[in-house]
Scaffold this motif. Sequence first.
Motif, PDB file in Angstrom:
ATOM      1  N   SER A 187       0.815  -1.213   0.000  1.00 42.38           N
ATOM      2  CA  SER A 187       0.000   0.000   0.000  1.00 42.38           C
ATOM      3  C   SER A 187       0.849   1.264   0.000  1.00 42.38           C
ATOM      4  CB  SER A 187      -0.943   0.024   1.211  1.00 42.38           C
ATOM      5  OG  SER A 187      -0.190  -0.046   2.415  1.00 42.38           O
ATOM      6  N   GLN A 188       2.145   1.129   0.345  1.00 46.58           N
ATOM      7  CA  GLN A 188       3.040   2.276   0.367  1.00 46.58           C
ATOM      8  C   GLN A 188       4.286   1.979  -0.455  1.00 46.58           C
ATOM      9  OE1 GLN A 188       3.707   3.042   4.571  1.00 46.58           O
ATOM     10  NE2 GLN A 188       1.945   4.415   4.668  1.00 46.58           N
ATOM     11  N   VAL A 189       4.839   3.025  -1.059  1.00 51.61           N
ATOM     12  CA  VAL A 189       6.005   2.890  -1.937  1.00 51.61           C
ATOM     13  C   VAL A 189       7.097   3.828  -1.455  1.00 51.61           C
ATOM     14  CG1 VAL A 189       6.859   3.142  -4.289  1.00 51.61           C
ATOM     15  CG2 VAL A 189       4.541   2.306  -3.897  1.00 51.61           C
ATOM     16  N   GLU A 190       8.340   3.348  -1.443  1.00 51.31           N
ATOM     17  CA  GLU A 190       9.471   4.196  -1.067  1.00 51.31           C
ATOM     18  C   GLU A 190       9.635   5.327  -2.082  1.00 51.31           C
ATOM     19  OE1 GLU A 190      13.030   1.963  -0.655  1.00 51.31           O
ATOM     20  OE2 GLU A 190      12.111   0.441   0.653  1.00 51.31           O
ATOM     21  N   LEU A 191       9.949   6.500  -1.600  1.00 50.99           N
ATOM     22  CA  LEU A 191      10.064   7.662  -2.467  1.00 50.99           C
ATOM     23  C   LEU A 191      11.120   7.459  -3.544  1.00 50.99           C
ATOM     24  CD1 LEU A 191       9.228  10.530  -3.141  1.00 50.99           C
ATOM     25  CD2 LEU A 191      10.907  11.352  -1.464  1.00 50.99           C
ATOM     26  N   THR A 192      12.251   6.867  -3.200  1.00 52.65           N
ATOM     27  CA  THR A 192      13.315   6.666  -4.198  1.00 52.65           C
ATOM     28  C   THR A 192      12.846   5.765  -5.335  1.00 52.65           C
ATOM     29  OG1 THR A 192      14.188   4.850  -2.832  1.00 52.65           O
ATOM     30  CG2 THR A 192      15.198   7.033  -2.561  1.00 52.65           C
ATOM     31  N   LYS A 193      12.065   4.736  -4.988  1.00 54.39           N
ATOM     32  CA  LYS A 193      11.535   3.842  -6.029  1.00 54.39           C
ATOM     33  C   LYS A 193      10.469   4.543  -6.862  1.00 54.39           C
ATOM     34  CE  LYS A 193      12.530  -0.534  -3.728  1.00 54.39           C
ATOM     35  NZ  LYS A 193      11.976  -1.811  -3.203  1.00 54.39           N
ATOM     36  N   ALA A 194       9.643   5.361  -6.215  1.00 52.83           N
ATOM     37  CA  ALA A 194       8.616   6.100  -6.953  1.00 52.83           C
ATOM     38  C   ALA A 194       9.260   7.047  -7.962  1.00 52.83           C
ATOM     39  CB  ALA A 194       7.733   6.877  -5.977  1.00 52.83           C
ATOM     40  N   ILE A 195      10.326   7.712  -7.555  1.00 50.73           N
ATOM     41  CA  ILE A 195      11.027   8.625  -8.460  1.00 50.73           C
ATOM     42  C   ILE A 195      11.579   7.873  -9.662  1.00 50.73           C
ATOM     43  CG2 ILE A 195      13.061  10.123  -8.684  1.00 50.73           C
ATOM     44  CD1 ILE A 195      12.583  10.901  -5.714  1.00 50.73           C
ATOM     45  N   GLN A 196      12.164   6.697  -9.400  1.00 45.88           N
ATOM     46  CA  GLN A 196      12.708   5.889 -10.492  1.00 45.88           C
ATOM     47  C   GLN A 196      11.601   5.443 -11.443  1.00 45.88           C
ATOM     48  OE1 GLN A 196      15.102   2.642  -9.105  1.00 45.88           O
ATOM     49  NE2 GLN A 196      15.456   1.799 -11.162  1.00 45.88           N
ATOM     50  N   GLN A 197      10.455   5.068 -10.876  1.00 46.86           N
ATOM     51  CA  GLN A 197       9.328   4.618 -11.705  1.00 46.86           C
ATOM     52  C   GLN A 197       8.770   5.767 -12.545  1.00 46.86           C
ATOM     53  OE1 GLN A 197       8.901   1.404 -11.469  1.00 46.86           O
ATOM     54  NE2 GLN A 197       6.775   0.785 -11.704  1.00 46.86           N
ATOM     55  N   ASP A 222      10.483  -2.021 -13.923  1.00 44.37           N
ATOM     56  CA  ASP A 222       9.474  -1.921 -12.866  1.00 44.37           C
ATOM     57  C   ASP A 222      10.138  -2.241 -11.532  1.00 44.37           C
ATOM     58  OD1 ASP A 222       7.336  -2.068 -11.142  1.00 44.37           O
ATOM     59  OD2 ASP A 222       6.335  -3.724 -12.161  1.00 44.37           O
ATOM     60  N   VAL A 223      10.274  -1.230 -10.691  1.00 43.97           N
ATOM     61  CA  VAL A 223      10.920  -1.433  -9.390  1.00 43.97           C
ATOM     62  C   VAL A 223       9.910  -1.520  -8.255  1.00 43.97           C
ATOM     63  CG1 VAL A 223      13.035  -0.281 -10.132  1.00 43.97           C
ATOM     64  CG2 VAL A 223      11.215   1.064  -9.061  1.00 43.97           C
ATOM     65  N   ILE A 224       8.624  -1.466  -8.583  1.00 46.82           N
ATOM     66  CA  ILE A 224       7.582  -1.442  -7.553  1.00 46.82           C
ATOM     67  C   ILE A 224       6.759  -2.721  -7.509  1.00 46.82           C
ATOM     68  CG2 ILE A 224       5.471  -0.271  -6.787  1.00 46.82           C
ATOM     69  CD1 ILE A 224       6.683   2.341  -7.826  1.00 46.82           C
ATOM     70  N   VAL A 225       6.228  -3.144  -8.651  1.00 47.34           N
ATOM     71  CA  VAL A 225       5.283  -4.267  -8.690  1.00 47.34           C
ATOM     72  C   VAL A 225       5.963  -5.595  -9.027  1.00 47.34           C
ATOM     73  CG1 VAL A 225       3.207  -5.166  -9.801  1.00 47.34           C
ATOM     74  CG2 VAL A 225       3.390  -2.724  -9.298  1.00 47.34           C
TER      75      VAL A 225
END
Length: 310
Positions: A190-200, A225-228
């Motif tokens: 439900s939550q994503v690290e900011l560094t990964k969100a920026i990369q995505q 894809d660094v999130i899913v």
Amino acid sequence: MERIEVFCPATIANLNCGFDVLGLALEGVGDVMHIAKTAQSGIVIKQLSGPSLPLEAEKNVAGVAALSLLKALDIKQGFEISIEKFIKPGSGIGSSAASAAGAVWGINELLGRPLSRKQLIPFAMEGERLASDVAHADNVAPALLGGFTLVRSYDPLDVLRLPSPEKLVATVIHPQLELKTSDARKLLKSQVELTKAIQQWGNLGGLVSGLYEEDYELIGRSLQDVIVEPNRSLLIPGFDDLRKAITDAGALGCGISGSGPSVFALSKGKKMALAVAEAMRYTYEPLGIPYDVHVSKINREGIHLCSTTA
């Protein structure tokens, strides 16, 4: 027209960096629907071939999408929908989307096109809501509009059609395993690290730019894809070996198609896409899991007419 025959394409959603917002339509892989006007009101579902589907309209994604369209238009006309199902449910290449989008597109045609293709998207999304508990548009949008699509916003709904570079070819391997979208979504955090969100975000912007510029190398660099993927890949047997084989074969990039278990690759040119297909087969053959492999250009037209009877 009283009757219509419709080709409903398979689709690849997410495209690694665009979870729930990016998708593309495939050529030559899809379902066929026969839709006809009936004397009685309501929706009747029949199945002509393929994996068994619920035939009650309220439990069938095509039926739910069609009913939502008729209700919005205040149409009393009834329709019979007969489905030749070639896309296996749970395959990760838009089985439910093909049915939902095909139903509303075909009925709209028989009604004289009161709505545009874009205006049909929300009704097709109701079928997706039944299938996965979430009314997402990343499969139904490319099925209806063709090519690559981007859902810029869900509230309000804003869907954009993106360019489809001429030399881009998709290769998809579908292990014969059913993976329900609703189950795959349960693995998501439900939550994503900011560094990964920026990369995505960077990859998403890069992919969109690559499509506009026809920069195939940029497209390849952006298919990450660094999130899913780190979570969902655990559900796909041999995923890491498959990804390495695809990369070694020369694909621009690869990833999980939709919620899986299908895995897709994008290549520059059909020759490379066929080489990727061979690498997929070579990797999966020792696993003893039945599979299908599809090589397809991007379907720029989306859902289209097969034949009509006046």
